[in-house]
Design an enzyme around this catalytic site. Structure first.
Site, short mmCIF file in Angstrom:
data_model
loop_
_atom_site.label_atom_id
_atom_site.label_comp_id
_atom_site.label_asym_id
_atom_site.label_seq_id
_atom_site.Cartn_x
_atom_site.Cartn_y
_atom_site.Cartn_z
N HIS A 19 4.24 3.99 4.45
CA HIS A 19 4.09 3.80 5.89
C HIS A 19 4.16 5.17 6.55
O HIS A 19 4.92 6.03 6.10
CB HIS A 19 5.21 2.93 6.47
CG HIS A 19 5.29 2.99 7.97
ND1 HIS A 19 4.53 2.18 8.77
CD2 HIS A 19 5.99 3.82 8.79
CE1 HIS A 19 4.78 2.51 10.05
NE2 HIS A 19 5.65 3.49 10.09
N ASN A 34 0.82 -1.22 0.00
CA ASN A 34 0.00 0.00 0.00
C ASN A 34 0.85 1.27 0.00
O ASN A 34 0.50 2.27 0.58
CB ASN A 34 -1.00 -0.03 1.16
CG ASN A 34 -0.33 -0.19 2.51
OD1 ASN A 34 0.90 -0.23 2.60
ND2 ASN A 34 -1.10 -0.26 3.57
N GLU A 65 10.43 5.04 15.63
CA GLU A 65 10.66 4.71 14.22
C GLU A 65 11.73 5.62 13.60
O GLU A 65 12.51 5.17 12.77
CB GLU A 65 9.34 4.80 13.45
CG GLU A 65 8.36 3.71 13.87
CD GLU A 65 7.03 3.77 13.15
OE1 GLU A 65 6.21 2.86 13.38
OE2 GLU A 65 6.79 4.72 12.37
P1 IDP Z 1 -0.90 1.36 8.62
O1 IDP Z 1 0.26 1.11 7.68
O2 IDP Z 1 -2.02 2.08 7.94
O3 IDP Z 1 -0.49 2.01 9.92
P2 IDP Z 1 -1.18 -1.12 10.15
O4 IDP Z 1 -2.47 -1.64 10.70
O5 IDP Z 1 -0.20 -0.54 11.11
O6 IDP Z 1 -1.53 -0.08 8.99
O7 IDP Z 1 -0.50 -2.32 9.37
C1 IDP Z 1 0.84 -2.22 8.94
C2 IDP Z 1 0.93 -2.72 7.52
O8 IDP Z 1 0.60 -4.12 7.50
C3 IDP Z 1 -0.05 -2.11 6.52
O9 IDP Z 1 0.39 -0.87 6.00
C4 IDP Z 1 -0.09 -3.16 5.45
O10 IDP Z 1 1.08 -3.11 4.63
C5 IDP Z 1 -0.05 -4.43 6.28
N1 IDP Z 1 -1.40 -4.93 6.61
C6 IDP Z 1 -2.29 -4.41 7.49
N2 IDP Z 1 -3.41 -5.12 7.54
C7 IDP Z 1 -3.24 -6.14 6.65
C8 IDP Z 1 -4.07 -7.25 6.23
O11 IDP Z 1 -5.19 -7.43 6.69
N3 IDP Z 1 -3.52 -8.07 5.30
C9 IDP Z 1 -2.27 -7.90 4.78
N4 IDP Z 1 -1.47 -6.88 5.15
C10 IDP Z 1 -1.95 -6.01 6.07
MG MG Z 2 0.69 1.28 11.47
#
Ligand code: IDP
Ligand code: MG
Length: 139
Positions: A117, A114, A128
């Site tokens: 970060h 996505n 971080e």
């Molecule tokens: P964020 O990046 O928006 O803070 P987080 O919940 O902290 O989201 O999750 C860290 C990263 O883990 C996400 O950016 C994404 O790359 C991955 N991720 C989060 N949820 C999922 C999921 O349900 N399936 C696969 N990868 C996920």
């Molecule tokens: Mg996060």
């Protein structure tokens, strides 16, 4: 309102898809200042430390493999409410729920790959930033 710093990463998919300039352009256009910047490639072990908070999640192995699959761009962004401003520019974790015009809505087509970060609190921002940058690298 406070001047904050936050850590931003352009993930391997963002780098390989040629989106470094596009992402940085959006940060600068929103008034965020880049205080440090470098391209690095994480080992999976480093990615596991960085994403330690997610170690119990089913996607931990896949995520840390993805994050170490190619170079990433790490930046310290600074500005008023930089943490929240960056999170707003990024959009929701799942691109399908991200607001139109956000980085993830515009470019991501996968919940894991996505593009970006961003730190989610002052505490994680400090941790971080320390993970990626030392005092010499701060402008
Ligand atoms: P964020 O990046 O928006 O803070 P987080 O919940 O902290 O989201 O999750 C860290 C990263 O883990 C996400 O950016 C994404 O790359 C991955 N991720 C989060 N949820 C999922 C999921 O349900 N399936 C696969 N990868 C996920
Ligand atoms: Mg996060």
């Amino acid at each position: 309102m406070a001047i904050e710093q936050t850590l931003s990463l352009i993930k391997p998919d963002g780098v390989s898809r040629g989106l470094i300039g596009e992402v940085i352009k959006r940060f600068e256009a929103a008034g965020l200042k880049i205080r440090a910047l470098k391209m690095v490639r994480l080992t999976q072990e480093h990615a596991r430390v960085f994403y330690e908070v997610h170690q119990e999640r089913p996607f931990y192995d896949s995520l840390t493999q993805f994050m170490s699959s190619g170079p990433i761009v790490a930046m310290i962004l600074e500005g008023e409410d930089a943490i929240e401003v960056n999170r707003r520019l990024m959009g929701a974790t799942d691109y399908r729920q991200a607001d139109p015009g956000t980085i993830r809505a515009d470019f991501a087509r996968d919940i894991e790959a996505n593009i970006v970060h961003g730190s989610d609190s002052p505490e994680t921002a400090a941790t971080e930033i320390n993970f990626f940058f030392n005092a010499l690298e701060l402008m």
